[in-house]
Motif scaffolding. Structure first.
Motif, PDB file in Angstrom:
ATOM      1  N   GLY A 105      39.421  54.721  33.710  1.00 21.32           N
ATOM      2  CA  GLY A 105      38.903  54.922  32.471  1.00 21.32           C
ATOM      3  C   GLY A 105      39.084  53.705  31.354  1.00 21.32           C
ATOM      4  O   GLY A 105      38.843  53.839  30.304  1.00 21.32           O
ATOM      5  N   ILE A 106      39.831  52.617  31.807  1.00 22.76           N
ATOM      6  CA  ILE A 106      40.293  51.606  31.026  1.00 22.76           C
ATOM      7  C   ILE A 106      39.166  50.340  31.014  1.00 22.76           C
ATOM      8  O   ILE A 106      38.910  50.026  32.152  1.00 22.76           O
ATOM      9  N   GLN A 107      38.662  50.301  29.829  1.00 26.45           N
ATOM     10  CA  GLN A 107      37.748  49.153  29.932  1.00 26.45           C
ATOM     11  C   GLN A 107      38.183  47.685  29.466  1.00 26.45           C
ATOM     12  O   GLN A 107      37.560  46.906  29.885  1.00 26.45           O
ATOM     13  N   LYS A 108      39.157  47.697  28.557  1.00 27.11           N
ATOM     14  CA  LYS A 108      39.540  46.532  28.271  1.00 27.11           C
ATOM     15  C   LYS A 108      40.614  46.061  29.016  1.00 27.11           C
ATOM     16  O   LYS A 108      41.085  46.668  29.866  1.00 27.11           O
ATOM     17  N   ALA A 109      41.131  44.503  28.738  1.00 24.49           N
ATOM     18  CA  ALA A 109      42.071  43.828  29.664  1.00 24.49           C
ATOM     19  C   ALA A 109      43.425  44.521  29.412  1.00 24.49           C
ATOM     20  O   ALA A 109      43.856  44.938  28.387  1.00 24.49           O
ATOM     21  N   ASP A 110      43.754  45.213  30.770  1.00 24.11           N
ATOM     22  CA  ASP A 110      44.893  46.257  30.776  1.00 24.11           C
ATOM     23  C   ASP A 110      45.541  45.889  32.243  1.00 24.11           C
ATOM     24  O   ASP A 110      44.837  45.850  33.173  1.00 24.11           O
ATOM     25  N   PRO A 111      46.800  45.364  32.094  1.00 23.02           N
ATOM     26  CA  PRO A 111      47.572  45.264  33.615  1.00 23.02           C
ATOM     27  C   PRO A 111      47.647  46.359  34.616  1.00 23.02           C
ATOM     28  O   PRO A 111      47.412  46.281  35.675  1.00 23.02           O
ATOM     29  N   ARG A 112      47.325  47.625  33.994  1.00 23.30           N
ATOM     30  CA  ARG A 112      47.224  48.776  34.993  1.00 23.30           C
ATOM     31  C   ARG A 112      45.730  48.677  35.777  1.00 23.30           C
ATOM     32  O   ARG A 112      45.713  49.056  36.921  1.00 23.30           O
ATOM     33  N   VAL A 113      44.883  48.018  35.350  1.00 19.34           N
ATOM     34  CA  VAL A 113      43.438  47.734  35.938  1.00 19.34           C
ATOM     35  C   VAL A 113      43.675  46.960  37.137  1.00 19.34           C
ATOM     36  O   VAL A 113      43.143  47.244  38.173  1.00 19.34           O
ATOM     37  N   ASP A 114      44.494  45.761  36.918  1.00 19.29           N
ATOM     38  CA  ASP A 114      44.777  44.680  37.775  1.00 19.29           C
ATOM     39  C   ASP A 114      45.490  45.622  39.017  1.00 19.29           C
ATOM     40  O   ASP A 114      45.059  45.397  40.362  1.00 19.29           O
ATOM     41  N   SER A 115      46.383  46.297  38.743  1.00 18.82           N
ATOM     42  CA  SER A 115      47.145  46.965  40.103  1.00 18.82           C
ATOM     43  C   SER A 115      46.067  48.074  40.509  1.00 18.82           C
ATOM     44  O   SER A 115      46.255  48.281  41.923  1.00 18.82           O
ATOM     45  N   MET A 116      45.566  48.739  39.955  1.00 14.60           N
ATOM     46  CA  MET A 116      44.343  49.672  40.398  1.00 14.60           C
ATOM     47  C   MET A 116      43.330  48.917  41.423  1.00 14.60           C
ATOM     48  O   MET A 116      43.035  49.357  42.393  1.00 14.60           O
ATOM     49  N   ALA A 117      43.054  47.619  41.175  1.00 15.13           N
ATOM     50  CA  ALA A 117      42.204  46.750  41.691  1.00 15.13           C
ATOM     51  C   ALA A 117      43.068  46.485  43.172  1.00 15.13           C
ATOM     52  O   ALA A 117      42.079  46.294  44.429  1.00 15.13           O
ATOM     53  N   ALA A 118      44.190  46.305  43.055  1.00 18.47           N
ATOM     54  CA  ALA A 118      45.021  46.067  44.312  1.00 18.47           C
ATOM     55  C   ALA A 118      44.995  47.227  45.296  1.00 18.47           C
ATOM     56  O   ALA A 118      44.812  47.203  46.435  1.00 18.47           O
ATOM     57  N   VAL A 119      44.807  48.427  44.577  1.00 21.48           N
ATOM     58  CA  VAL A 119      44.607  49.625  45.375  1.00 21.48           C
ATOM     59  C   VAL A 119      43.412  49.611  46.061  1.00 21.48           C
ATOM     60  O   VAL A 119      43.388  50.193  47.223  1.00 21.48           O
ATOM     61  N   VAL A 120      42.269  49.206  45.420  1.00 23.25           N
ATOM     62  CA  VAL A 120      41.153  49.184  45.970  1.00 23.25           C
ATOM     63  C   VAL A 120      41.181  48.050  47.103  1.00 23.25           C
ATOM     64  O   VAL A 120      40.355  48.528  48.108  1.00 23.25           O
ATOM     65  N   ILE A 121      41.658  47.047  46.894  1.00 26.10           N
ATOM     66  CA  ILE A 121      41.975  45.892  48.051  1.00 26.10           C
ATOM     67  C   ILE A 121      42.659  46.691  49.230  1.00 26.10           C
ATOM     68  O   ILE A 121      42.112  46.372  50.013  1.00 26.10           O
ATOM     69  N   ALA A 122      43.691  47.463  48.951  1.00 30.19           N
ATOM     70  CA  ALA A 122      44.598  48.167  50.046  1.00 30.19           C
ATOM     71  C   ALA A 122      43.486  48.824  50.905  1.00 30.19           C
ATOM     72  O   ALA A 122      43.628  48.905  51.981  1.00 30.19           O
ATOM     73  N   GLU A 123      42.771  49.655  50.048  1.00 32.51           N
ATOM     74  CA  GLU A 123      42.017  50.777  50.828  1.00 32.51           C
ATOM     75  C   GLU A 123      40.826  50.025  51.517  1.00 32.51           C
ATOM     76  O   GLU A 123      40.591  50.426  52.323  1.00 32.51           O
ATOM     77  N   GLY A 124      40.396  48.874  51.117  1.00 31.06           N
ATOM     78  CA  GLY A 124      39.473  48.034  52.009  1.00 31.06           C
ATOM     79  C   GLY A 124      40.301  47.643  53.220  1.00 31.06           C
ATOM     80  O   GLY A 124      39.510  47.462  54.208  1.00 31.06           O
ATOM     81  N   TYR A 125      41.385  47.142  53.286  1.00 27.32           N
ATOM     82  CA  TYR A 125      42.074  46.774  54.202  1.00 27.32           C
ATOM     83  C   TYR A 125      42.063  47.855  55.272  1.00 27.32           C
ATOM     84  O   TYR A 125      42.041  47.840  56.519  1.00 27.32           O
ATOM     85  N   PHE A 126      42.688  48.991  54.782  1.00 24.62           N
ATOM     86  CA  PHE A 126      42.725  50.331  55.382  1.00 24.62           C
ATOM     87  C   PHE A 126      41.357  50.705  56.203  1.00 24.62           C
ATOM     88  O   PHE A 126      41.445  51.215  57.407  1.00 24.62           O
ATOM     89  N   SER A 127      40.155  50.426  55.753  1.00 22.57           N
ATOM     90  CA  SER A 127      38.877  50.635  56.193  1.00 22.57           C
ATOM     91  C   SER A 127      38.573  49.679  57.278  1.00 22.57           C
ATOM     92  O   SER A 127      37.440  49.770  57.667  1.00 22.57           O
ATOM     93  N   GLY A 128      39.249  48.696  57.340  1.00 24.84           N
ATOM     94  CA  GLY A 128      38.955  47.776  58.390  1.00 24.84           C
ATOM     95  C   GLY A 128      37.851  46.492  57.984  1.00 24.84           C
ATOM     96  O   GLY A 128      37.565  45.573  58.510  1.00 24.84           O
ATOM     97  N   ASN A 129      37.953  46.250  56.524  1.00 27.65           N
ATOM     98  CA  ASN A 129      37.278  45.363  55.939  1.00 27.65           C
ATOM     99  C   ASN A 129      38.134  44.073  55.645  1.00 27.65           C
ATOM    100  O   ASN A 129      38.099  43.543  54.553  1.00 27.65           O
ATOM    101  N   ALA A 130      38.925  43.608  56.527  1.00 30.92           N
ATOM    102  CA  ALA A 130      39.846  42.540  56.516  1.00 30.92           C
ATOM    103  C   ALA A 130      39.657  41.431  57.480  1.00 30.92           C
ATOM    104  O   ALA A 130      39.301  41.664  58.467  1.00 30.92           O
ATOM    105  N   GLN A 131      39.861  40.160  57.020  1.00 28.15           N
ATOM    106  CA  GLN A 131      40.333  39.194  57.963  1.00 28.15           C
ATOM    107  C   GLN A 131      41.649  38.284  57.793  1.00 28.15           C
ATOM    108  O   GLN A 131      42.037  38.408  56.900  1.00 28.15           O
TER     109      GLN A 131
END
Length: 133
Positions: A105-131
């Protein structure tokens, strides 16, 4: 156990991921100075979490082509591998920040968004979308 990174020129989002459960948790974002991470901070994370692998988000254009940011993320991944000898995986991170903003729910620049984006990236790895890098 993995560590996932959302590389940016001003800060790097970080998440720890549990491969057994397929879940990830955001950690504190790391600052960059002149587009360079503090490698001591990253070394401390690796020592604390002892990950089996590292995952870096690959910021592609919407059409799948590379951008200037793509080259920077690849360079960061290469340096992670070279410095720490860990296997590094790349995950297409298109729209990860958007998804992170929707989740937090954070729309402005906020470091928490960057780490939550890293969560999304990790989930992409777990779902097999990695090289492997």
């Amino acid at each position: 156990m993995i560590l996932a990174f959302d590389y940016g020129t001003q800060k790097i989002g970080v998440a720890s991921g549990n491969a057994l459960l397929g879940t990830a948790t955001p950690l504190k974002a790391l600052p960059c100075k002149n587009t360079q991470p503090n490698w001591d901070d990253i070394a401390a994370l690796l020592k604390e979490w002892e990950p089996e692998a590292l995952v870096v988000g690959l910021p592609l254009n919407m059409d799948g082509s590379d951008s200037e940011s793509t080259a920077r993320a690849r360079k960061f991944a290469n340096r992670l591998h070279g410095r720490f000898g860990k296997k590094v995986w790349l995950v297409d991170e298109r729209l990860s920040t958007r998804e992170a903003r929707e989740r937090t729910g954070i729309q402005k620049a906020d470091p928490r968004v960057d780490s939550m984006a890293a969560v999304v990236i990790a989930e992409g790895y777990f779902s097999g979308n990695a090289q492997c890098f």
